[in-house]
Motif scaffolding. Structure first.
Motif, PDB file in Angstrom:
ATOM      1  N   PHE A  44       0.833  -1.199   0.000  1.00  0.00           N
ATOM      2  CA  PHE A  44       0.000   0.000   0.000  1.00  0.00           C
ATOM      3  C   PHE A  44       0.865   1.246   0.000  1.00  0.00           C
ATOM      4  O   PHE A  44       1.777   1.345   0.822  1.00  0.00           O
ATOM      5  CB  PHE A  44      -0.912   0.008   1.227  1.00  0.00           C
ATOM      6  CG  PHE A  44      -1.853   1.177   1.242  1.00  0.00           C
ATOM      7  CD1 PHE A  44      -3.023   1.141   0.520  1.00  0.00           C
ATOM      8  CD2 PHE A  44      -1.545   2.323   1.954  1.00  0.00           C
ATOM      9  CE1 PHE A  44      -3.880   2.224   0.518  1.00  0.00           C
ATOM     10  CE2 PHE A  44      -2.391   3.410   1.959  1.00  0.00           C
ATOM     11  CZ  PHE A  44      -3.567   3.355   1.245  1.00  0.00           C
ATOM     12  N   PRO A  45       0.609   2.209  -0.849  1.00  0.00           N
ATOM     13  CA  PRO A  45      -0.426   2.192  -1.873  1.00  0.00           C
ATOM     14  C   PRO A  45      -0.064   1.247  -3.018  1.00  0.00           C
ATOM     15  O   PRO A  45       1.118   1.012  -3.272  1.00  0.00           O
ATOM     16  CB  PRO A  45      -0.500   3.638  -2.354  1.00  0.00           C
ATOM     17  CG  PRO A  45       0.760   4.289  -1.919  1.00  0.00           C
ATOM     18  CD  PRO A  45       1.311   3.487  -0.779  1.00  0.00           C
ATOM     19  N   PRO A  46      -1.080   0.694  -3.676  1.00  0.00           N
ATOM     20  CA  PRO A  46      -0.824  -0.259  -4.761  1.00  0.00           C
ATOM     21  C   PRO A  46       0.139   0.294  -5.802  1.00  0.00           C
ATOM     22  O   PRO A  46       0.076   1.458  -6.151  1.00  0.00           O
ATOM     23  CB  PRO A  46      -2.219  -0.496  -5.361  1.00  0.00           C
ATOM     24  CG  PRO A  46      -3.159  -0.186  -4.247  1.00  0.00           C
ATOM     25  CD  PRO A  46      -2.509   0.932  -3.471  1.00  0.00           C
ATOM     26  N   GLY A  47       1.052  -0.561  -6.226  1.00  0.00           N
ATOM     27  CA  GLY A  47       2.033  -0.177  -7.220  1.00  0.00           C
ATOM     28  C   GLY A  47       3.316   0.390  -6.643  1.00  0.00           C
ATOM     29  O   GLY A  47       4.283   0.601  -7.359  1.00  0.00           O
ATOM     30  N   ASP A  78      -6.960   1.845  -7.960  1.00  0.00           N
ATOM     31  CA  ASP A  78      -8.372   1.617  -7.649  1.00  0.00           C
ATOM     32  C   ASP A  78      -8.739   0.213  -8.114  1.00  0.00           C
ATOM     33  O   ASP A  78      -9.229   0.032  -9.229  1.00  0.00           O
ATOM     34  CB  ASP A  78      -9.243   2.666  -8.342  1.00  0.00           C
ATOM     35  CG  ASP A  78     -10.693   2.550  -7.921  1.00  0.00           C
ATOM     36  OD1 ASP A  78     -11.003   1.810  -6.962  1.00  0.00           O
ATOM     37  OD2 ASP A  78     -11.544   3.199  -8.567  1.00  0.00           O
ATOM     38  N   PRO A  79      -8.496  -0.788  -7.252  1.00  0.00           N
ATOM     39  CA  PRO A  79      -8.692  -2.172  -7.680  1.00  0.00           C
ATOM     40  C   PRO A  79     -10.157  -2.602  -7.823  1.00  0.00           C
ATOM     41  O   PRO A  79     -10.427  -3.718  -8.241  1.00  0.00           O
ATOM     42  CB  PRO A  79      -8.001  -2.974  -6.579  1.00  0.00           C
ATOM     43  CG  PRO A  79      -8.053  -2.100  -5.382  1.00  0.00           C
ATOM     44  CD  PRO A  79      -7.999  -0.697  -5.898  1.00  0.00           C
ATOM     45  N   MET A  85     -11.731  -6.333  -1.749  1.00  0.00           N
ATOM     46  CA  MET A  85     -12.151  -7.362  -0.792  1.00  0.00           C
ATOM     47  C   MET A  85     -11.158  -8.528  -0.749  1.00  0.00           C
ATOM     48  O   MET A  85     -10.902  -9.083   0.317  1.00  0.00           O
ATOM     49  CB  MET A  85     -13.561  -7.872  -1.121  1.00  0.00           C
ATOM     50  CG  MET A  85     -14.659  -6.865  -0.821  1.00  0.00           C
ATOM     51  SD  MET A  85     -14.812  -6.472   0.929  1.00  0.00           S
ATOM     52  CE  MET A  85     -13.956  -4.934   1.059  1.00  0.00           C
ATOM     53  N   ALA A  86     -10.595  -8.880  -1.909  1.00  0.00           N
ATOM     54  CA  ALA A  86      -9.578  -9.945  -1.929  1.00  0.00           C
ATOM     55  C   ALA A  86      -8.394  -9.556  -1.055  1.00  0.00           C
ATOM     56  O   ALA A  86      -7.859 -10.364  -0.301  1.00  0.00           O
ATOM     57  CB  ALA A  86      -9.129 -10.223  -3.362  1.00  0.00           C
ATOM     58  N   TYR A  87      -7.983  -8.294  -1.137  1.00  0.00           N
ATOM     59  CA  TYR A  87      -6.873  -7.799  -0.319  1.00  0.00           C
ATOM     60  C   TYR A  87      -7.252  -7.793   1.161  1.00  0.00           C
ATOM     61  O   TYR A  87      -6.514  -8.280   2.011  1.00  0.00           O
ATOM     62  CB  TYR A  87      -6.498  -6.397  -0.788  1.00  0.00           C
ATOM     63  CG  TYR A  87      -5.506  -5.680   0.100  1.00  0.00           C
ATOM     64  CD1 TYR A  87      -4.213  -6.162   0.277  1.00  0.00           C
ATOM     65  CD2 TYR A  87      -5.860  -4.513   0.758  1.00  0.00           C
ATOM     66  CE1 TYR A  87      -3.296  -5.496   1.082  1.00  0.00           C
ATOM     67  CE2 TYR A  87      -4.948  -3.835   1.555  1.00  0.00           C
ATOM     68  CZ  TYR A  87      -3.680  -4.336   1.723  1.00  0.00           C
ATOM     69  OH  TYR A  87      -2.787  -3.673   2.520  1.00  0.00           O
ATOM     70  N   TYR A  88      -8.416  -7.237   1.480  1.00  0.00           N
ATOM     71  CA  TYR A  88      -8.817  -7.101   2.874  1.00  0.00           C
ATOM     72  C   TYR A  88      -9.169  -8.424   3.543  1.00  0.00           C
ATOM     73  O   TYR A  88      -9.070  -8.532   4.763  1.00  0.00           O
ATOM     74  CB  TYR A  88     -10.001  -6.140   3.007  1.00  0.00           C
ATOM     75  CG  TYR A  88      -9.631  -4.704   2.786  1.00  0.00           C
ATOM     76  CD1 TYR A  88      -8.508  -4.145   3.385  1.00  0.00           C
ATOM     77  CD2 TYR A  88     -10.403  -3.893   1.967  1.00  0.00           C
ATOM     78  CE1 TYR A  88      -8.166  -2.824   3.179  1.00  0.00           C
ATOM     79  CE2 TYR A  88     -10.068  -2.562   1.765  1.00  0.00           C
ATOM     80  CZ  TYR A  88      -8.952  -2.043   2.374  1.00  0.00           C
ATOM     81  OH  TYR A  88      -8.616  -0.732   2.175  1.00  0.00           O
ATOM     82  N   LEU A  89      -9.598  -9.427   2.792  1.00  0.00           N
ATOM     83  CA  LEU A  89      -9.989 -10.697   3.402  1.00  0.00           C
ATOM     84  C   LEU A  89      -8.900 -11.768   3.340  1.00  0.00           C
ATOM     85  O   LEU A  89      -8.835 -12.608   4.232  1.00  0.00           O
ATOM     86  CB  LEU A  89     -11.267 -11.224   2.748  1.00  0.00           C
ATOM     87  CG  LEU A  89     -12.522 -10.411   3.068  1.00  0.00           C
ATOM     88  CD1 LEU A  89     -13.686 -10.874   2.207  1.00  0.00           C
ATOM     89  CD2 LEU A  89     -12.871 -10.510   4.544  1.00  0.00           C
ATOM     90  N   GLY A 149     -18.093   6.180  -1.132  1.00  0.00           N
ATOM     91  CA  GLY A 149     -18.757   5.527  -2.252  1.00  0.00           C
ATOM     92  C   GLY A 149     -18.316   4.092  -2.515  1.00  0.00           C
ATOM     93  O   GLY A 149     -18.689   3.499  -3.526  1.00  0.00           O
ATOM     94  N   PHE A 150     -17.542   3.513  -1.615  1.00  0.00           N
ATOM     95  CA  PHE A 150     -17.106   2.122  -1.787  1.00  0.00           C
ATOM     96  C   PHE A 150     -18.197   1.141  -1.360  1.00  0.00           C
ATOM     97  O   PHE A 150     -18.191  -0.011  -1.762  1.00  0.00           O
ATOM     98  CB  PHE A 150     -15.842   1.830  -0.984  1.00  0.00           C
ATOM     99  CG  PHE A 150     -14.649   2.631  -1.417  1.00  0.00           C
ATOM    100  CD1 PHE A 150     -14.274   2.721  -2.756  1.00  0.00           C
ATOM    101  CD2 PHE A 150     -13.888   3.301  -0.490  1.00  0.00           C
ATOM    102  CE1 PHE A 150     -13.184   3.451  -3.150  1.00  0.00           C
ATOM    103  CE2 PHE A 150     -12.790   4.044  -0.873  1.00  0.00           C
ATOM    104  CZ  PHE A 150     -12.435   4.115  -2.203  1.00  0.00           C
TER     105      PHE A 150
END
Length: 179
Positions: A44-47, A78-79, A85-89, A149-150
Motif C-alpha cells: 500500500f499504496p498499490p504499485g 483503484d482495484p 475485498m480480496a486484499y482485505y480478506l 462511495g465504496f
C-alpha cells in the motif's frame, strides 16, 4: 507479556495507520513486552512495492518481530470492489491459519482496525484459544466506506458488515475506540 498485533498496514508502507501501529509496537517493546506483528507483505499504496507471493517472511524492526503473510496484492490504485475485498480478506484469513499453529506463543492479541476484517484473527484467539483480545479501532471504517462511495448505505454488504462489527465489539476482551 507476549503480544501479537494484527495489522493490515505496517512499515515500510507510508500510511498513517502503519506508522501509528509501528509506534505503538515500538513503545510496547521498549516497556519490556515481547511484540510480534502479523501484517501482509507491503503493498500500500498499490504499485509502490514489488509484489511478493511468499507464504511468509520474518524480519525485525526496532526489536519488534514482524511476520509478513501472503495476501492478495492489488496492482492498480483503484482495484474495484472485488480486488479490494480480496486484499482485505485474504490477509486475515491467512492470519487465522497462522494463529492456529502459533497460539501458544502469545498471551494477548491486538487487532488494529481499519479495516474491520483484522478482527477475524481475534475471534478464534478469544473464543477458541481463550486469549485476551484487544480490538484497537482507529476509524469508523464502514461509515468511511459509505461516504467514499465504496459501500452503498442500506446494502446487504453494509448490513453484514455492521453485524460482523458488532460481533467483534461484543466478543473482544477490550475495545479501544478512538473516534
Amino acid at each position: 507479556m507476549k503480544i501479537l498485533v494484527i495489522s493490515q498496514h505496517f512499515p515500510p508502507e507510508k500510511s498513517g495507520n502503519a506508522s501509528r501501529i509501528f509506534d505503538m509496537c515500538s513503545h510496547l517493546q521498549k516497556m519490556g513486552e515481547y511484540v510480534t506483528v502479523l501484517a501482509p507483505h507491503p503493498s500500500f499504496p498499490p504499485g509502490s512495492f514489488k509484489r511478493k507471493w511468499s507464504v511468509f517472511e520474518s524480519r525485525k524492526m526496532n526489536d519488534v518481530n514482524i511476520i509478513n503473510l501472503l495476501a492478495w496484492q492489488p496492482k492498480s490504485q483503484d482495484p474495484g470492489f472485488v480486488g479490494r475485498m480480496a486484499y482485505y480478506l485474504s490477509f486475515p484469513l491467512h492470519a487465522v491459519i497462522w494463529i492456529f499453529f502459533n497460539f501458544r506463543k502469545f498471551d494477548v492479541i491486538i487487532t488494529s482496525a481499519p479495516p474491520i476484517f483484522t478482527g477475524i484473527g481475534g475471534i478464534p484467539a478469544k473464543l477458541i484459544f481463550k486469549k485476551k483480545w484487544v480490538m484497537d479501532v482507529r476509524d469508523l471504517w464502514i461509515n468511511a466506506s459509505i461516504s467514499l462511495g465504496f459501500l452503498k448505505k442500506g446494502s446487504l454488504f453494509e448490513k453484514m458488515s455492521r453485524v460482523y462489527e458488532q460481533f467483534c465489539y461484543s466478543s473482544a476482551s477490550f475495545d479501544l475506540r478512538y473516534y
